[in-house]
Design a protein around this motif. Structure first.
Motif, PDB file in Angstrom:
ATOM      1  N   ALA A 208       0.795  -1.325  -0.017  1.00 27.00           N
ATOM      2  CA  ALA A 208      -0.008  -0.030  -0.008  1.00 27.00           C
ATOM      3  C   ALA A 208       0.971   1.405  -0.040  1.00 27.00           C
ATOM      4  O   ALA A 208       0.408   2.212  -0.575  1.00 27.00           O
ATOM      5  N   CYS A 209       1.930   1.067   0.745  1.00 30.91           N
ATOM      6  CA  CYS A 209       2.890   2.343   0.797  1.00 30.91           C
ATOM      7  C   CYS A 209       3.576   2.755  -0.553  1.00 30.91           C
ATOM      8  O   CYS A 209       4.142   3.895  -0.741  1.00 30.91           O
ATOM      9  N   LYS A 210       3.429   1.791  -1.437  1.00 35.39           N
ATOM     10  CA  LYS A 210       4.296   2.239  -2.746  1.00 35.39           C
ATOM     11  C   LYS A 210       3.124   2.793  -3.759  1.00 35.39           C
ATOM     12  O   LYS A 210       3.536   3.477  -4.839  1.00 35.39           O
ATOM     13  N   ARG A 211       1.970   3.258  -3.290  1.00 37.47           N
ATOM     14  CA  ARG A 211       0.993   3.704  -3.965  1.00 37.47           C
ATOM     15  C   ARG A 211       0.615   5.025  -3.483  1.00 37.47           C
ATOM     16  O   ARG A 211       0.792   5.426  -2.369  1.00 37.47           O
ATOM     17  N   ILE A 234      -1.218   4.332  20.233  1.00 40.76           N
ATOM     18  CA  ILE A 234      -0.515   4.811  18.991  1.00 40.76           C
ATOM     19  C   ILE A 234       0.928   4.767  19.133  1.00 40.76           C
ATOM     20  O   ILE A 234       1.482   4.465  18.031  1.00 40.76           O
ATOM     21  N   ASP A 235       1.482   4.955  20.184  1.00 43.25           N
ATOM     22  CA  ASP A 235       3.149   4.531  20.536  1.00 43.25           C
ATOM     23  C   ASP A 235       3.317   3.155  20.173  1.00 43.25           C
ATOM     24  O   ASP A 235       4.429   2.791  19.609  1.00 43.25           O
ATOM     25  N   GLN A 236       2.376   2.283  20.499  1.00 40.86           N
ATOM     26  CA  GLN A 236       2.645   0.857  20.229  1.00 40.86           C
ATOM     27  C   GLN A 236       2.574   0.468  18.750  1.00 40.86           C
ATOM     28  O   GLN A 236       3.417  -0.197  18.149  1.00 40.86           O
ATOM     29  N   LEU A 237       1.651   1.257  17.893  1.00 37.02           N
ATOM     30  CA  LEU A 237       1.794   1.229  16.678  1.00 37.02           C
ATOM     31  C   LEU A 237       2.847   1.838  15.833  1.00 37.02           C
ATOM     32  O   LEU A 237       3.409   1.166  14.900  1.00 37.02           O
ATOM     33  N   LYS A 238       3.300   2.858  16.365  1.00 33.46           N
ATOM     34  CA  LYS A 238       4.571   3.576  15.858  1.00 33.46           C
ATOM     35  C   LYS A 238       5.734   2.578  15.846  1.00 33.46           C
ATOM     36  O   LYS A 238       6.496   2.385  15.017  1.00 33.46           O
ATOM     37  N   SER A 239       5.647   2.041  17.023  1.00 31.93           N
ATOM     38  CA  SER A 239       6.919   1.003  17.376  1.00 31.93           C
ATOM     39  C   SER A 239       6.873  -0.376  16.566  1.00 31.93           C
ATOM     40  O   SER A 239       7.869  -0.662  15.921  1.00 31.93           O
ATOM     41  N   TRP A 240       5.686  -0.881  16.251  1.00 32.13           N
ATOM     42  CA  TRP A 240       5.211  -1.962  15.405  1.00 32.13           C
ATOM     43  C   TRP A 240       5.853  -1.530  13.997  1.00 32.13           C
ATOM     44  O   TRP A 240       6.548  -2.337  13.159  1.00 32.13           O
ATOM     45  N   ALA A 241       5.304  -0.291  13.421  1.00 32.03           N
ATOM     46  CA  ALA A 241       5.809   0.018  12.192  1.00 32.03           C
ATOM     47  C   ALA A 241       7.243   0.394  11.963  1.00 32.03           C
ATOM     48  O   ALA A 241       7.794  -0.061  10.814  1.00 32.03           O
ATOM     49  N   PRO A 246       8.593   0.127   8.138  1.00 26.98           N
ATOM     50  CA  PRO A 246       9.103   1.683   8.366  1.00 26.98           C
ATOM     51  C   PRO A 246       8.391   2.500   7.122  1.00 26.98           C
ATOM     52  O   PRO A 246       8.347   3.632   7.625  1.00 26.98           O
ATOM     53  N   ALA A 247       8.168   2.084   6.088  1.00 30.37           N
ATOM     54  CA  ALA A 247       7.607   3.280   5.138  1.00 30.37           C
ATOM     55  C   ALA A 247       5.957   3.515   5.624  1.00 30.37           C
ATOM     56  O   ALA A 247       5.592   4.647   5.184  1.00 30.37           O
ATOM     57  N   LEU A 248       5.565   2.928   6.577  1.00 31.57           N
ATOM     58  CA  LEU A 248       4.289   3.270   6.998  1.00 31.57           C
ATOM     59  C   LEU A 248       4.327   4.338   7.827  1.00 31.57           C
ATOM     60  O   LEU A 248       3.390   5.311   7.907  1.00 31.57           O
ATOM     61  N   LEU A 249       5.357   4.720   8.499  1.00 34.26           N
ATOM     62  CA  LEU A 249       5.439   5.742   9.527  1.00 34.26           C
ATOM     63  C   LEU A 249       5.270   7.108   8.797  1.00 34.26           C
ATOM     64  O   LEU A 249       4.819   7.942   9.337  1.00 34.26           O
ATOM     65  N   ASN A 250       6.097   7.149   7.542  1.00 38.49           N
ATOM     66  CA  ASN A 250       5.860   8.391   6.929  1.00 38.49           C
ATOM     67  C   ASN A 250       4.603   8.582   6.195  1.00 38.49           C
ATOM     68  O   ASN A 250       4.268  10.030   6.012  1.00 38.49           O
ATOM     69  N   ARG A 251       3.551   7.772   6.455  1.00 35.19           N
ATOM     70  CA  ARG A 251       2.388   7.837   5.718  1.00 35.19           C
ATOM     71  C   ARG A 251       1.180   7.935   6.468  1.00 35.19           C
ATOM     72  O   ARG A 251       0.206   8.456   6.110  1.00 35.19           O
TER      73      ARG A 251
END
Length: 254
Positions: A208-211, A234-241, A246-251
């Motif tokens: 998904a992050c490629k689009r 939210i902090d847990q999600l950031k840690s998982w990403a 890692p590309a998800l963090l920027n999205r």
């Protein structure tokens, strides 16, 4: 801005907290807006774990009153989370045009209708579900997007919940969903409840992050206590990403 997406109410039968308690919890964690999307009813109530059809007007009226009462504190938006079955197309059109549901329908494809068996998937054998669920739910998601009745796709990667691995065919199904969502510019939801249940699929989100398409975070809260843990989750999600995708963090706007 802090927006809390995807919150359920007691009407679904598996959530806790009054409508007022939900709104006050969102205010307590500093939310600027909240998107209430309880599990939608269907005419004649053919499914469990959702509000009854007769409760829909009260659902709309209750949050309309709270929206006016708390307008200085928080923006309250109302919609529904619902599965797609083609035999209910007229019903989706009716719901999507209801002015009381200002954010429309969030697609949450938990089950599918099997044309082969003439049955809903909760009545099928587990072996058939393991083999077919992700394909059939994926097809339903694509068909739903094409109706134009749905505004967001909740937990799209949950259709792969019956397997711990990842295959080329999973990737093909994921790409078809992502391509269709991107074509119609329909946001895809990274679901925090899926994170807690270890159902998030990094492979899906890498694709998904490629689009160039909208991606957002949905809390999928079924209790006031979950809302009050919003920042921690939210902090847990950031840690998982950071570890898994890692590309998800920027999205994500979190």
């Amino acid at each position: 801005m802090k927006s809390i997406y995807h919150v359920h109410t007691e009407r679904c039968g598996h959530a806790k907290g009054s409508d007022r308690e939900i709104i006050e919890a969102c205010i307590a964690v500093g939310a600027d807006s909240v998107y209430i999307t309880d599990h939608a009813p269907f005419p004649k109530n053919p499914f469990e774990n959702r509000m009854k059809y007769r409760e829909l007007p009260e659902y709309i009226n209750s949050f309309s009153r709270l929206k006016a009462e708390y307008k200085k504190d928080i923006e309250i938006h109302l919609g529904l989370e619902i599965e797609y079955f083609s035999q209910f197309d007229d019903y989706y059109k009716k719901l999507s045009n209801d002015s009381g549901l200002d954010v429309g329908l969030f697609l949450g494809q938990h089950i599918y209708y099997s044309e082969k068996d003439k049955a809903y998937s909760f009545d099928l054998e587990s072996s058939e579900l393991k083999a077919e669920e992700y394909r059939e739910c994926g097809k339903a998601i694509i068909d739903a997007i094409r109706t134009g009745c749905f505004t967001r796709i909740a937990h799209p990667d949950r259709i792969f919940r019956r397997s711990k691995g990842w295959s080329d065919d999973y990737g093909n199904v994921a790409e078809r969903i992502i391509d269709e969502a991107a074509k119609y510019h329909i946001p895809l939801e990274v679901n925090i409840e899926s994170l807690e249940r270890k159902l998030l699929r990094p492979q899906f989100w890498e694709l998904a992050c490629k689009r160039d398409m909208p991606i957002y975070v949905g809390l999928d809260a079924h209790s006031v206590s979950t809302i009050l843990k919003y920042d921690e989750l939210i902090d847990q999600l950031k840690s998982w990403a950071d570890r898994k995708c890692p590309a998800l963090l920027n999205r994500l706007d979190i």
